[in-house]
Design an enzyme around this catalytic site. Structure first.
Site, PDB file in Angstrom:
ATOM      1  N   CYS A   2      -4.861   2.554  -3.625  1.00  0.00           N
ATOM      2  CA  CYS A   2      -3.600   3.038  -3.017  1.00  0.00           C
ATOM      3  C   CYS A   2      -2.448   2.067  -3.254  1.00  0.00           C
ATOM      4  CB  CYS A   2      -3.757   3.311  -1.523  1.00  0.00           C
ATOM      5  SG  CYS A   2      -4.888   4.629  -1.167  1.00  0.00           S
ATOM      6  N   LYS A  48     -10.425  -1.116  10.316  1.00  0.00           N
ATOM      7  CA  LYS A  48     -10.563  -2.321   9.470  1.00  0.00           C
ATOM      8  C   LYS A  48     -10.796  -3.549  10.337  1.00  0.00           C
ATOM      9  CE  LYS A  48      -7.318  -0.443   6.093  1.00  0.00           C
ATOM     10  NZ  LYS A  48      -8.077  -0.034   4.926  1.00  0.00           N
ATOM     11  N   HIS A 105       0.874  -1.184   0.000  1.00  0.00           N
ATOM     12  CA  HIS A 105       0.000   0.000   0.000  1.00  0.00           C
ATOM     13  C   HIS A 105       0.911   1.234   0.000  1.00  0.00           C
ATOM     14  CE1 HIS A 105      -2.789   2.923   1.901  1.00  0.00           C
ATOM     15  NE2 HIS A 105      -3.771   2.126   1.528  1.00  0.00           N
ATOM     16  N   GLN A 154      -4.645  -5.697   6.670  1.00  0.00           N
ATOM     17  CA  GLN A 154      -5.658  -6.520   5.997  1.00  0.00           C
ATOM     18  C   GLN A 154      -5.706  -7.947   6.517  1.00  0.00           C
ATOM     19  OE1 GLN A 154      -7.931  -5.483   3.887  1.00  0.00           O
ATOM     20  NE2 GLN A 154      -7.144  -3.431   3.512  1.00  0.00           N
ATOM     21  N   ASP A 200       2.864  -5.295   7.969  1.00  0.00           N
ATOM     22  CA  ASP A 200       1.649  -4.498   7.827  1.00  0.00           C
ATOM     23  C   ASP A 200       0.466  -5.474   7.907  1.00  0.00           C
ATOM     24  OD1 ASP A 200      -0.579  -3.165   6.956  1.00  0.00           O
ATOM     25  OD2 ASP A 200       0.377  -2.205   5.241  1.00  0.00           O
TER      26      ASP A 200
HETATM   27  N1  PMP Z   1      -1.751  -1.045   4.481  1.00  0.00           N
HETATM   28  C1  PMP Z   1      -2.716  -1.775   3.910  1.00  0.00           C
HETATM   29  C2  PMP Z   1      -2.399  -3.164   3.425  1.00  0.00           C
HETATM   30  C3  PMP Z   1      -4.000  -1.251   3.778  1.00  0.00           C
HETATM   31  O1  PMP Z   1      -4.962  -1.976   3.215  1.00  0.00           O
HETATM   32  C4  PMP Z   1      -4.270   0.047   4.243  1.00  0.00           C
HETATM   33  C5  PMP Z   1      -5.644   0.661   4.091  1.00  0.00           C
HETATM   34  N2  PMP Z   1      -6.262   0.421   2.872  1.00  0.00           N
HETATM   35  C6  PMP Z   1      -3.234   0.764   4.848  1.00  0.00           C
HETATM   36  C7  PMP Z   1      -1.994   0.182   4.937  1.00  0.00           C
HETATM   37  C8  PMP Z   1      -3.445   2.136   5.387  1.00  0.00           C
HETATM   38  O2  PMP Z   1      -4.355   2.078   6.446  1.00  0.00           O
HETATM   39  P1  PMP Z   1      -4.939   3.404   7.110  1.00  0.00           P
HETATM   40  O3  PMP Z   1      -5.457   4.240   5.982  1.00  0.00           O
HETATM   41  O4  PMP Z   1      -6.003   2.911   8.020  1.00  0.00           O
HETATM   42  O5  PMP Z   1      -3.812   4.070   7.830  1.00  0.00           O
END
Ligand code: PMP
Length: 421
Positions: A379, A241, A138, A218, A215
C-alpha cells in the site's frame, strides 16, 4: 528488615527489567502451531500482529458475561460495559500520555482516523490551502488528502526521500508556508522501516501555524510514543497492529483542536439534542463517535495496551533493534539480495528483492516452508515507483520473534533461491 520480602521485590523488579522473549512468546497461542511439517515463523507483523491470550480471554469474557450496549442503559450489564469501555480509553490515554481521556477518540483504525481528520478539516479548507505529506506514506495517508485536492482545490505537497528511504528535511523546511494547513507524516514507514524525526518536524510545522498529524500505525508496537512530548495535534493508530483485535483504532487529538473541528459522521451518541430544525453536538469524545462502536474491540485494545505498557519498552525496543540488525547481517550473506530501506534510524522491517526472482515466487516458497512474509507494494505504490520496482518481499518483526525465527527464515530463503535459480 524482612529479607524474604525485599528479595521478592528485587525479583519482581528484575522480571520487569529483563525482557524474556520465551515468556512473551508463550502468551501467543497462534505461534505454537505448525504449517505442515514446519513450525510457523510469523514475519508479517507490519500487516497485523498476533494476539496474546489475555486479549483473547477478554473478548471471550465480554461476550460470555458482559455483552451490552454502552452509554445508554440503566441496567447493570450496560453500566459494566460502559465502565470497561471507558477504562480502555483511560488505559490508552495513559500509554500515549494524552492529557485528557476525551482527547482519545475510538475509531475503526488508522484509515478511519485519517479520513475523519481529513473530512473534518476539509470543511475549513479553501482553494490554494496547502497540505504536506511525505514520500513514505501509506495509501491511507495519501488518498484522503487527495479528496481535498479534488473537492476543494487544495494543493498537496510531498516531502521527498533519498535512496536510503530518509526524508529530506531541507526540502521539508522549504515546503512549509503560511498556507500550510496540515502536515501528515508516518512515524515509521511500513514498507521500509524508516523512523522519521517527528518531534523536529512538528516544531517546524507549528512555526508556520500548521497542524501536524502523526501516523503511528507502525510505531506503537515497537516503542513508546508520548503525544505531549511530540506536541503533535493528532496521532492515529490501529488496534490490530498493536496486539488488539481488528476493526478498532484511535484518533488522539489535542482538546483545543478537536473542539474546533466539525463532526465526521452523524447519528446516535454524537448529539446533545435533536429536533427536525436543529441538532446540537455532544461533548468530546462523543462528538466524533457516532453510532454503536466496536465495544469489544475497544475493550480488547485497552487490555492489549495495558499488557504492552507493563513491559519495559526500552528493553523491547533494544531487543527488536538487535533482532533486526541480526536479520540484516544474515540476509546480506546470501547472494543477490538487494535491501530497500537502509535509513540510519529504522524499526521492524526488512524489505528486499532477490536478483532475477519475482517477489511473489519467493514469498510462495517461503510460505511452503512455514514462513509468513508479505510481498507486493505494501500500500505504498509511490515508494515502489521511486525505486522503479513492482514490489518487495517484506519480513516485519515484532517483540515475540526470535533469532531462531530469523535463522529459519534465512534457511528457507536460501532454499527458495536455490530452487528458483
Ligand atoms: N499507515 C501505515 C503506516 C500502515 O502501515 C497502515 C497499515 N498497513 C495503515 C496506515 C493503515 O492501517 P489500517 O489498514 O489498519 O487502517
Amino acid at each position: 528488615m524482612n529479607y524474604l520480602f525485599t528479595s521478592f521485590i528485587f525479583v519482581e523488579k528484575l522480571e520487569k527489567m529483563t525482557f524474556d522473549v520465551d515468556k512473551i512468546r508463550a502468551q501467543f497461542p497462534i505461534l505454537k502451531q505448525s504449517m505442515g511439517k514446519y513450525p510457523l515463523v510469523y514475519l508479517d507483523n507490519g500487516a497485523t500482529t498476533q494476539k496474546p491470550q489475555i486479549v483473547i480471554d477478554a473478548i471471550t469474557a465480554y461476550y460470555t458475561s458482559e455483552n451490552s450496549n454502552i452509554h445508554r442503559g440503566v441496567h447493570t450489564l450496560s453500566q459494566n460495559a460502559t465502565t470497561a469501555y471507558e477504562e480502555a480509553r483511560s488505559l490508552i490515554q495513559n500509554h500515549i500520555n494524552a492529557s485528557k481521556s476525551y482527547e482519545c477518540i475510538f475509531t475503526k483504525g488508522t484509515t478511519d482516523s485519517i479520513n475523519l481528520v481529513a473530512h473534518s478539516i476539509g470543511k475549513t479548507i479553501q482553494a490554494g490551502d496547502e497540505i504536506i505529506i511525505s514520500a513514505l506514506e501509506h495509501h491511507s495517508n495519501i488518498v484522503p488528502w487527495q479528496f481535498l485536492v479534488e473537492e476543494k482545490g487544495a494543493i498537496l505537497k510531498v516531502i521527498p526521500m533519498n535512496s536510503k528511504g530518509e526524508l529530506d528535511m531541507n526540502v521539508y523546511a522549504e515546503l512549509l508556508t503560511d498556507k500550510t494547513k496540515i502536515v501528515a507524516v508516518t512515524q515509521v514507514s511500513n514498507a521500509l522501516g524508516t523512523i522519521n524525526p517527528i518531534k523536529e518536524m512538528v516544531k517546524k510545522a507549528h512555526k508556520v501555524g500548521a497542524l501536524f498529524l502523526v501516523d503511528a500505525a507502525q510505531s506503537l508496537q515497537h516503542f513508546s510514543v508520548d503525544v505531549q512530548d511530540l506536541d503533535c495535534d493528532f496521532m492515529v493508530f490501529s488496534g490490530h497492529k498493536l496486539f488488539a483485535p481488528t476493526g478498532v483504532g484511535m484518533l488522539y487529538g489535542k482538546e483545543s483542536v478537536l473542539k474546533e473541528l466539525p463532526p465526521y459522521q452523524g447519528g446516535g451518541d454524537m448529539i446533545k439534542t435533536v429536533t427536525f430544525e436543529k441538532t446540537t453536538y455532544n461533548e468530546l469524545p462523543h462528538k466524533f463517535e457516532a453510532g454503536t462502536p466496536n465495544i469489544v474491540g475497544g475493550i480488547g485494545l485497552g487490555v492489549a495496551i495495558k499488557w504492552l505498557s507493563e513491559l519495559n519498552l526500552t528493553e523491547v525496543q533494544k531487543y527488536e533493534d538487535d533482532l533486526l540488525n541480526y536479520a540484516t547481517v544474515e540476509i546480506l550473506k546470501l547472494e543477490g539480495i538487494k535491501l530497500y530501506g537502509t535509513a540510519e534510524h529504522k524499526s521492524g522491517v526488512l524489505s528486499f528483492l532477490v536478483d532475477g526472482l519475482h517477489p511473489y515466487d519467493v514469498g510462495t516458497l517461503l510460505n511452503q516452508q512455514g514462513v509468513a512474509v508479505r510481498t507486493g507494494h505494501h500500500c505504498t505504490q509511490p515508494i515502489m515507483d521511486f525505486y522503479q520496482i513492482p514490489g518487495t518481499i517484506r519480513a516485519s518483526f515484532s517483540l515475540y520473534n526470535t533469532k531462531a525465527d530469523v535463522d529459519a527464515f534465512i534457511k528457507a530463503l536460501n532454499r527458495a533461491i536455490n530452487m528458483l535459480k
